[in-house]
Each structure stands twice: as structure tokens, then as C-alpha cells.
Design a protein around this motif. Structure first.
Motif, mmCIF file in Angstrom:
data_model
loop_
_atom_site.group_PDB
_atom_site.id
_atom_site.type_symbol
_atom_site.label_atom_id
_atom_site.label_comp_id
_atom_site.label_asym_id
_atom_site.label_seq_id
_atom_site.Cartn_x
_atom_site.Cartn_y
_atom_site.Cartn_z
ATOM 1 N N ALA A 132 35.772 37.376 30.743
ATOM 2 C CA ALA A 132 36.426 37.007 31.998
ATOM 3 C C ALA A 132 37.756 37.726 32.120
ATOM 4 O O ALA A 132 38.341 38.177 31.124
ATOM 5 C CB ALA A 132 36.623 35.497 32.079
ATOM 6 N N VAL A 133 38.239 37.819 33.347
ATOM 7 C CA VAL A 133 39.461 38.570 33.637
ATOM 8 C C VAL A 133 40.221 37.914 34.780
ATOM 9 O O VAL A 133 39.617 37.397 35.720
ATOM 10 C CB VAL A 133 39.108 40.039 33.989
ATOM 11 N N SER A 134 41.552 37.912 34.697
ATOM 12 C CA SER A 134 42.384 37.397 35.791
ATOM 13 C C SER A 134 42.690 38.564 36.723
ATOM 14 O O SER A 134 43.751 39.158 36.688
ATOM 15 C CB SER A 134 43.686 36.789 35.251
ATOM 16 N N ALA A 135 41.737 38.908 37.549
ATOM 17 C CA ALA A 135 41.751 40.183 38.261
ATOM 18 C C ALA A 135 42.732 40.263 39.420
ATOM 19 O O ALA A 135 42.872 39.331 40.200
ATOM 20 C CB ALA A 135 40.350 40.483 38.778
ATOM 21 N N SER A 136 43.371 41.399 39.507
ATOM 22 C CA SER A 136 44.121 41.771 40.690
ATOM 23 C C SER A 136 43.125 42.233 41.751
ATOM 24 O O SER A 136 41.989 42.570 41.443
ATOM 25 C CB SER A 136 45.089 42.913 40.377
ATOM 26 N N GLY A 137 43.570 42.281 42.984
ATOM 27 C CA GLY A 137 42.661 42.596 44.075
ATOM 28 C C GLY A 137 42.046 43.968 43.999
ATOM 29 O O GLY A 137 40.860 44.129 44.290
ATOM 30 N N ASN A 168 36.293 35.877 25.228
ATOM 31 C CA ASN A 168 37.186 37.035 25.221
ATOM 32 C C ASN A 168 37.734 37.267 26.632
ATOM 33 O O ASN A 168 36.967 37.525 27.560
ATOM 34 C CB ASN A 168 36.440 38.281 24.734
ATOM 35 N N LEU A 169 39.049 37.166 26.765
ATOM 36 C CA LEU A 169 39.693 37.225 28.070
ATOM 37 C C LEU A 169 40.617 38.425 28.214
ATOM 38 O O LEU A 169 41.254 38.852 27.243
ATOM 39 C CB LEU A 169 40.525 35.956 28.308
ATOM 40 N N ILE A 170 40.686 38.960 29.439
ATOM 41 C CA ILE A 170 41.697 39.954 29.808
ATOM 42 C C ILE A 170 42.602 39.259 30.818
ATOM 43 O O ILE A 170 42.114 38.658 31.792
ATOM 44 C CB ILE A 170 41.082 41.193 30.471
ATOM 45 N N ALA A 171 43.901 39.307 30.600
ATOM 46 C CA ALA A 171 44.796 38.546 31.476
ATOM 47 C C ALA A 171 46.143 39.228 31.645
ATOM 48 O O ALA A 171 46.542 40.086 30.858
ATOM 49 C CB ALA A 171 45.005 37.144 30.913
#
Length: 403
Positions: A112-117, A59-62
Motif C-alpha cells: 500500500a502507498v499514501s499516494a500523491s495525486g 509493506n508500506l510506502i508513505a
């Protein structure tokens, strides 16, 4: 960080996601090695030691454009092959802001996540993101060295994520209407009145850092070291500069289709932009140039992080390795409009000049980029004798700047 639009670069892709308002991406002063986040004392979490059996899903957040399965464009699909090769079914949710990313990660429902800073540092500090064992990500070895163990993806030498891509905020101008050719950000600050009503600027509180970066070079008496670490006097100077600039602004942009249109019509002739916007503006027939001015620039870098509560950590690790594999990282970079993180991705791009255009391997270029970071009271430049202005105050000031 709100009010920052991050959309995919192709016109088809833009049409698919143009209504999404996305958050500012990742962060940290260029060239640092975790120093900006060194003041953080996150919970003592351990990275996974070895890979186990795939759990069958992840399960991803992007951000829009990062997890494409062909549903937006049949020709854009790097998810299906991942599912076939790993047996991990991908379930993804596009986040509309960094705040939403943090909120979703706290539920424990995402791996997992494609995180911003701003998201990444909060997730690290709260214990919602786990340290990453880079030895479980074979493609990590080919990540450009100047993206590893940086302020937005590590704390005290411990990796908390896998770099995904990066980009710079450029100064773009109409070569037929702006003369002589500018070399400095002064063209949109101290000299902006020359193009009154036709200056454009990025519509986000993080743009205050652009003013601070300019002041760092032009007013050394302010002693600005890091444009994201501003004490009250430094912050007030940056805000004052932007309030002055406001009188000459034609419009603030967030949707990059609007910036392309404004340059095409002549409503805008100079202002901040991204490389992908410059490319599309030139494709529309507008005579423009875009570059990093002599003072340097701000920019972004994104990071894939694993949840400390991940229910499918083995599939998550396989995703992290897949998304930064050379061919896939090249696909994402070209679709989104950013420099890839994997040094071998450049050989896989369909446009063989892509990595040159986006300065993917140009280490000297990135040394002049101060990547977006989240301002906090504990000064990111290491000062302990003063408090710095936190991001909430930046948001408040931005509203005042725009009037």
C-alpha cells in the motif's frame, strides 16, 4: 511532482525529517466526482471481495509523518497498537518523491502507498493500483462525503483509494507591513511590485496552477475552467504572469522552516503558505494572517491505495481501516498539520479547536479549493478540441520562470 517539501508540523518532527524533499500531494478539482480522471481507461482489475487471514506483515510506502512508530518521537506512535491488534508487522519506507513512489510500487514489493495525486493517477492507469472495496474498510463510512469518489481517488465511479487528509494553500501576510489588508491573489501577482524583494512563492512547477487560478478569475477571456487543464494559450499566460512576478520575488520556499524564518526576519512579508506554517509563524511572535483569497485557492488531498500485486492484501486492508479510524486519523492530522478525512476524528484531537482551525468539516470552504492534479495532454476539463500542456512541460517552464 518534484521540489515540493512535505514535512511534519511539530518542530521535533521537522528536525527528524527536514532533509527530506517530498512530492506534491493529491489532486483533482474540488467538488468533482471522478471527472478529471474519467478519461483514463485503466486495466479491468477487480477489487478484493472479502478479507482473509492476516499474512503477518504489511509493506508500506508513505510520506514522512504518516507511519509513526515512536522512533522519531516516543510520544508519536500509532503503529505499535496496530501491530498488537492485527498481528500485522509494519514495514515502511518513506518516499522522497511521487516518481519514487511509482517506481517502488512497480516492483510489487509493497502492499500500500499514501499516494500523491500525480502518483495515484499513474498507478491507476498502469494497473499497479487495484480498485478498493470500501465495504472492507468499515471506517470509510465516516469519511467526509466531499472526499469520496473524487478525481484523484476514483475512475468512473470506482474507488481506487481511501482518503487520508487535506489542506489548502493560503495567502499569508505580515499585518504590520502589508496595508491595506489584501483580499486577492493580486497582492502577489499584479500588485507584487509594492513589496518587491519581499514576496515569497511556493517552489514547485505546480505553482503554475496558482497563477492559472488567478487568471481564471481576472482574465475570463482566457476561458480557464480548471487550473490543471491549460491549453497552450492559457499556459503561456500563466507562465508570463509568473515571469513578471519573478522580478518581485525575494525567495521561493520549499522547506517551511525557511518560510517561518523569512517572515520572522522580515525578508518575506507576503506569499503563499500552509495553515501549519501560519500557526508556527504566529507562535514565533510574527504578526501575520493567512486566508483563502476571493479567487479561491489550490490545495492537496492524500489517498491510501493498495497494490494490484500486494502480497499481504489482508493486512493492507486492515492498515487502511486503521489509519482512517477516528483516533489514529486525528493523531496523524495533528502531527502532520492537515485536516483529517474521518468526520469523527475531530472529537479525538488533543487540541479541541484543531478541526475548526483546519476547516475539517467546512464543506463550503473546500468548494473553493482546487486540489492538486497532474496535467496531461488530454484536457482534464473535458475539452477534446485542443491538447493541454502536460506536466513535463510545466517542469521545464518552471526552470525558465525562476531564471
Amino acid at each position: 511532482m518534484e521540489n515540493v517539501v512535505r514535512l511534519t508540523p511539530t518542530l521535533k518532527a521537522v528536525a527528524a525529517v527536514a532533509t527530506l524533499v517530498l512530492a506534491a500531494t493529491a489532486c483533482g478539482s474540488s467538488g468533482s466526482t471522478g471527472s478529471s480522471s474519467g478519461g483514463l481507461n485503466p486495466p479491468d482489475l477487480k477489487a478484493q471481495s472479502k478479507l482473509g487471514k492476516s499474512e503477518g506483515e504489511v509493506n508500506l510506502i508513505a510520506w514522512a509523518g504518516y507511519v509513526e512508530d515512536g522512533s522519531n518521537d516516543p510520544k508519536v506512535n500509532w503503529v505499535s497498537d496496530f501491530e498488537k491488534q492485527t498481528g500485522c508487522q509494519v514495514n515502511s519506507k518513506v518516499a522522497a518523491s511521487s516518481d519514487e513512489m511509482v517506481k517502488l510500487m512497480k516492483t510489487g514489493e509493497y502492499d500500500a502507498v499514501s499516494a500523491s495525486g500525480d502518483a495515484s493517477l499513474r498507478l491507476i492507469a498502469s494497473g499497479d493500483a487495484a480498485p478498493v472495496n470500501t465495504s472492507l474498510v468499515p471506517n470509510y463510512k465516516d469519511i467526509f462525503p466531499d472526499l469520496k469518489l473524487q478525481a484523484w481517488n476514483s475512475v468512473k465511479g470506482k474507488a481506487y483509494g481511501i482518503p487520508h487528509g487535506r489542506g489548502a494553500n493560503l495567502l499569508m501576510y505580515n499585518t504590520q507591513k502589508v496595508t491595506p489588508a489584501p483580499t486577492s491573489w493580486s497582492a502577489v501577482f499584479d500588485d507584487a511590485s509594492k513589496y518587491k524583494g519581499h514576496v515569497t512563492a511556493y517552489d514547485s512547477p505546480i505553482y503554475i496552477a496558482d497563477a492559472a487560478l488567478y487568471l481564471k478569475a481576472t482574465e475570463p477571456e482566457l476561458k480557464i475552467k480548471d487550473p490543471y487543464a491549460l491549453d497552450q494559450k492559457q499556459f503561456d499566460a500563466a507562465v508570463a504572469l509568473l515571469k513578471k512576478q519573478n522580478a518581485d520575488i525575494g525567495e521561493y520556499w520549499s522547506d517551511y522552516l525557511k518560510e517561518i524564518s523569512a517572515f520572522k526576519s522580515g525578508d518575506s512579508v507576503i506569499g503563499t503558505t500552509w495553515q501549519v506554517i501560519a500557526n508556527l509563524t504566529a507562535d514565533e511572535g510574527t504578526k501575520i494572517k493567512a486566508f483563502v483569497p476571493k479567487e479561491g485557492s489550490t490545495g492537496w488531498s492524500d489517498t491510501w491505495m493498495i497494490s494490484a500485486k500486494a502480497k499481504h492484501p489482508n493486512c493492507a486492508y486492515q492498515w487502511l481501516n486503521w489509519i482512517v479510524s477516528p483516533k489514529v486519523n486525528a493523531q496523524v492530522a495533528e502531527y502532520f498539520g492537515e485536516a483529517p478525512a474521518n468526520s469523527k476524528a475531530c472529537a479525538e484531537t488533543s487540541d479541541k479547536n484543531f478541526c475548526t482551525t483546519y476547516h475539517a468539516a467546512d464543506t463550503a470552504y473546500w468548494k473553493n479549493i482546487a486540489f492538486w492534479n497532474t496535467p496531461i495532454e488530454q484536457c482534464l476539463d473535458g475539452r477534446t478540441d485542443v491538447k493541454c500542456v502536460p506536466y513535463a512541460k510545466w517542469v521545464q517552464a518552471w526552470t525558465e520562470i525562476k531564471g
